[in-house]
Design a protein around this motif. Structure first.
Motif, PDB file in Angstrom:
ATOM      1  N   GLY A   1      -6.935  -2.702  10.683  1.00 59.08           N
ATOM      2  CA  GLY A   1      -5.845  -3.573  11.109  1.00 59.08           C
ATOM      3  C   GLY A   1      -5.857  -4.901  10.367  1.00 59.08           C
ATOM      4  O   GLY A   1      -4.801  -5.429  10.005  1.00 59.08           O
ATOM      5  N   ILE A   2      -7.058  -5.454  10.123  1.00 55.62           N
ATOM      6  CA  ILE A   2      -7.168  -6.699   9.364  1.00 55.62           C
ATOM      7  C   ILE A   2      -6.607  -6.510   7.960  1.00 55.62           C
ATOM      8  O   ILE A   2      -5.861  -7.346   7.439  1.00 55.62           O
ATOM      9  N   GLU A   3      -6.971  -5.399   7.327  1.00 52.90           N
ATOM     10  CA  GLU A   3      -6.499  -5.148   5.966  1.00 52.90           C
ATOM     11  C   GLU A   3      -4.979  -5.042   5.916  1.00 52.90           C
ATOM     12  O   GLU A   3      -4.329  -5.567   5.007  1.00 52.90           O
ATOM     13  N   LEU A   4      -4.400  -4.353   6.894  1.00 53.84           N
ATOM     14  CA  LEU A   4      -2.945  -4.224   6.926  1.00 53.84           C
ATOM     15  C   LEU A   4      -2.276  -5.575   7.159  1.00 53.84           C
ATOM     16  O   LEU A   4      -1.244  -5.887   6.547  1.00 53.84           O
ATOM     17  N   LEU A   5      -2.853  -6.377   8.047  1.00 54.07           N
ATOM     18  CA  LEU A   5      -2.309  -7.708   8.290  1.00 54.07           C
ATOM     19  C   LEU A   5      -2.358  -8.535   7.011  1.00 54.07           C
ATOM     20  O   LEU A   5      -1.392  -9.221   6.659  1.00 54.07           O
ATOM     21  N   ASN A   6      -3.485  -8.457   6.293  1.00 53.36           N
ATOM     22  CA  ASN A   6      -3.630  -9.227   5.061  1.00 53.36           C
ATOM     23  C   ASN A   6      -2.751  -8.694   3.941  1.00 53.36           C
ATOM     24  O   ASN A   6      -2.388  -9.438   3.024  1.00 53.36           O
ATOM     25  N   PHE A   7      -2.404  -7.412   3.990  1.00 49.29           N
ATOM     26  CA  PHE A   7      -1.476  -6.853   3.017  1.00 49.29           C
ATOM     27  C   PHE A   7      -0.165  -7.639   3.052  1.00 49.29           C
ATOM     28  O   PHE A   7       0.376  -8.023   2.024  1.00 49.29           O
ATOM     29  N   GLY A   8       0.331  -7.876   4.261  1.00 50.01           N
ATOM     30  CA  GLY A   8       1.558  -8.646   4.401  1.00 50.01           C
ATOM     31  C   GLY A   8       1.357 -10.123   4.135  1.00 50.01           C
ATOM     32  O   GLY A   8       2.188 -10.769   3.487  1.00 50.01           O
ATOM     33  N   ALA A   9       0.237 -10.675   4.613  1.00 51.07           N
ATOM     34  CA  ALA A   9      -0.010 -12.113   4.448  1.00 51.07           C
ATOM     35  C   ALA A   9      -0.127 -12.495   2.976  1.00 51.07           C
ATOM     36  O   ALA A   9       0.408 -13.527   2.542  1.00 51.07           O
ATOM     37  N   LEU A  10      -0.819 -11.676   2.191  1.00 54.55           N
ATOM     38  CA  LEU A  10      -1.007 -11.988   0.780  1.00 54.55           C
ATOM     39  C   LEU A  10       0.308 -11.919   0.005  1.00 54.55           C
ATOM     40  O   LEU A  10       0.511 -12.670  -0.956  1.00 54.55           O
ATOM     41  N   ILE A  11       1.218 -11.036   0.419  1.00 52.07           N
ATOM     42  CA  ILE A  11       2.551 -11.014  -0.206  1.00 52.07           C
ATOM     43  C   ILE A  11       3.262 -12.343   0.053  1.00 52.07           C
ATOM     44  O   ILE A  11       3.864 -12.936  -0.855  1.00 52.07           O
ATOM     45  N   ALA A  12       3.193 -12.815   1.302  1.00 52.41           N
ATOM     46  CA  ALA A  12       3.821 -14.089   1.643  1.00 52.41           C
ATOM     47  C   ALA A  12       3.183 -15.243   0.873  1.00 52.41           C
ATOM     48  O   ALA A  12       3.882 -16.137   0.374  1.00 52.41           O
ATOM     49  N   PHE A  13       1.856 -15.235   0.746  1.00 53.34           N
ATOM     50  CA  PHE A  13       1.171 -16.300   0.008  1.00 53.34           C
ATOM     51  C   PHE A  13       1.571 -16.291  -1.470  1.00 53.34           C
ATOM     52  O   PHE A  13       1.786 -17.349  -2.072  1.00 53.34           O
ATOM     53  N   MET A  14       1.658 -15.096  -2.062  1.00 47.33           N
ATOM     54  CA  MET A  14       2.094 -15.016  -3.454  1.00 47.33           C
ATOM     55  C   MET A  14       3.513 -15.545  -3.598  1.00 47.33           C
ATOM     56  O   MET A  14       3.841 -16.232  -4.580  1.00 47.33           O
TER      57      MET A  14
END
Length: 453
Positions: A360-373
Motif C-alpha cells: 500500500g505504501i508503494e502504491l501511495l508513493n506511485f501517485g505521490a512521486l508523479i505529483a512531485f515530478m
C-alpha cells in the motif's frame, strides 16, 4: 503563457497574516508527524535489506528540492496549494489532469493503509480478535466518526505531537542505554545501518528509498497557508525546506537506533509492527507505549484522510466529473458528503484484505512521486524557461528534484507499477472521454471549501 488567476480586489476580505516561520514549521511537523518512519520501519528494512537510514536521507534530498519547487509555486498561486493547479496552469489542463488523477490515488490509499496498520497493532494488544476483525472495526469507526462530522482540533493535534515527541525522547534514552549496555565485536557496528557491504545493492537502496518517501508525505500542505503567513514569499519556501530537514534528521535518528537494536540480519515476526518490537527490546514497557502511540497516530491519519478523500470526490462530483447525484450530494444535517464517506470506507475495508501495508505504501508513493515530478516541472517552466534571465538557482533545484523523484518512481516494485499504471491508464482514458480529448475543460481536482452548516 501561464497567468495568475488568484488575484483578488483590494476590497475583498482577506485572511489575517498571523503565522510566523516557526508556526509554519510546527504545522509541517504536526502534519507529517514526528513518529512518521516508525510505522513503515519494517517494510523499509525488508525492502532495502537494512540501509533504512541512508534511504531516508536520500529521500530527504529529493523532498528538499521538491520543497523548494512547492514554495516557489506557492508564490505564483497563493490561493492554491495543489500540484494539479500548478501543472495545469504552467503546461496544459490535460497534463494537470494526469497529476490530479495521481492525487486521487493517494487520497484513496491513505485510509486503506492506516486501516491495515491499526488492525495489525490492535491484534498485538488484543489477539482474541483476529486481524480481519480489527480491519472491520477500524474501517467502521473511521466511517462512523466522519459521518458524524467529528473533527480533531488544532489544539488536539498539537498535544498529540507533543506526546509523540516525548515518546521519541524516551525511545532514544532506552535505546542508547541498551546499545552501550550490550557489548559487540562488529567493527562496523555503528556504520552498518548506513552501509552494509554484505547486503548492499543499488536496487535495494533505491527500492527502499522509493518507500521512504512516505516519511515526508504532507510537507506540501504548508503551501496552502500562503494567505495566512507573514512574509509568505520568504517563509513558505523556507518553512517547507526546514520542515523536510527537521523530519529527515529526526527520522534518520529514529531508524538508526532501531537498526542498531534490531539488525537487518534478524527477521521480524511482523514487519508492520517491527519498530514496536525493536523498542520493546530496549525496555519492555515500550511495547505498550510505542505501540499505543503509533496506533493513535495512524488512527488520526486514517480518520482524517478518509474525509479528505471524500471531499475530493465531492468536488469532482459537484463539477460533474463523477455522477453528481451520488458523489456531489451532501447530508443536510451533518454537511458531510455522506455517500463519499461510505464509498471511501468500503474501498478501505475491501482493499485491506488484498493489499499489505508495504504494498500500500508503494502504491501511495506511485501517485505521490508523479505529483512531485509535476510540481518540479512546473517550477522549472515558470521560473527558468519563461524567465528572461536564466539563473542557475532556478535551474538546478527543479531539475534535480524531478530526476531524483523519477529515479525513485522507477525503483518501485513491479506490482506497484502494474497496479499504479493500470489506475493511471484507466484515469487518463476516463478523462479523455469526459473532456472530449481534454478539449472541453479539464476535471477539477481542487479540494472544495468545507460546507457551512
Amino acid at each position: 503563457m501561464a497567468t495568475n488567476t488568484t488575484t483578488v480586489t483590494s476590497s475583498a476580505p482577506r485572511l489575517r497574516r498571523t503565522l510566523t516561520l516557526w508556526d509554519l514549521i510546527l504545522y509541517g511537523v504536526i502534519v507529517i508527524q514526528p513518529v512518521a518512519p516508525m510505522s513503515s520501519f519494517g517494510a523499509l528494512s525488508d525492502r532495502g535489506h537494512g540501509h533504512v537510514v541512508t534511504a531516508i536521507l536520500i529521500a530527504m534530498v529529493a523532498m528538499l528540492f521538491t520543497g523548494i519547487s512547492y514554495g516557489r509555486m506557492a508564490r505564483a498561486y497563493p490561493s492554491a496549494g495543489s500540484a494539479f493547479t500548478y501543472v495545469a496552469q504552467e503546461f496544459h489542463p490535460g497534463v494537470g489532469y494526469v497529476t490530479g488523477w495521481s492525487m486521487v490515488m493517494d487520497y484513496m490509499l491513505n485510509p486503506l493503509i492506516c486501516t491495515v496498520w491499526c488492525a495489525q497493532q490492535a491484534h498485538e494488544f488484543a489477539a482474541a480478535l483476529p486481524v480481519w476483525g480489527w480491519k472491520i472495526v477500524f474501517a467502521a469507526v473511521f466511517t462512523w466518526l466522519n459521518l458524524r462530522g467529528i473533527k480533531t482540533s488544532a489544539r488536539v493535534n498539537t498535544g498529540m505531537a507533543a506526546v509523540m515527541s516525548a515518546v521519541i525522547v524516551v525511545v532514544f534514552i532506552a535505546a542508547i542505554r541498551y546499545i552501550f549496555g550490550h557489548p559487540h565485536n562488529d567493527p562496523i557496528f555503528f556504520t552498518r545501518p548506513f552501509y552494509d557491504p554484505q547486503t548492499f545493492t543499488y536496487g535495494n537502496l533505491f527500492g527502499c528509498t522509493s518507500i521512504a518517501v512516505l516519511t515526508y508525505i504532507g510537507f506540501d500542505g504548508i503551501s496552502t497557508l500562503s494567505e495566512e503567513a507573514e512574509n509568505p514569499r520568504r517563509n513558505i519556501l523556507l518553512a517547507t525546506v526546514l520542515t523536510c530537514v527537521v523530519i529527515g534528521i529526526l527520522s534518520a535518528a529514529e531508524v538508526y537506533v532501531a537498526q542498531l537494536v534490531w539488525p537487518a540480519s534478524q527477521p521480524f515476526s511482523n514487519p508492520d509492527t517491527a519498530y514496536v518490537f525493536a523498542a520493546a527490546r530496549t525496555w519492555a514497557p515500550l511495547f505498550g507505549i510505542v505501540g499505543f502511540t503509533l496506533l493513535v497516530a495512524n488512527f488520526g491519519s486514517g480518520f482524517g484522510s478518509q474525509i479528505g478523500a471524500a471531499r475530493l470526490l465531492y468536488g469532482m462530483g459537484r463539477s460533474n466529473a463523477l455522477p453528481k447525484s451520488f458523489f456531489g450530494a451532501v447530508d443536510a444535517k451533518s454537511r458531510v458528503p455522506r455517500n463519499n464517506v461510505l464509498f471511501v470506507g468500503a474501498i478501505a475495508l475491501l482493499g485491506s484484505f488484498f493489499i499489505s501495508y508495504g504494498r500500500g505504501i508503494e502504491l501511495l508513493n506511485f501517485g505521490a512521486l508523479i505529483a512531485f515530478m509535476g510540481v518540479n516541472a512546473a517550477a522549472f517552466m515558470r521560473y527558468f524557461v519563461r524567465e528572461p534571465e536564466k539563473k542557475i538557482s532556478n535551474f538546478l533545484p527543479p531539475i534535480l528534484g524531478f530526476l531524483i523523484c523519477l529515479a525513485l518512481w522507477w525503483s518501485l516494485s513491479r506490482d506497484a507499477w502494474i497496479v499504479g499504471g493500470t489506475w493511471m491508464l484507466l484515469g487518463i482514458a476516463f478523462g479523455a472521454w469526459k473532456t472530449k480529448g481534454f478539449r472541453s475543460g479539464a476535471i477539477n481536482f481542487e479540494l472544495p471549501p468545507e460546507e457551512e452548516a
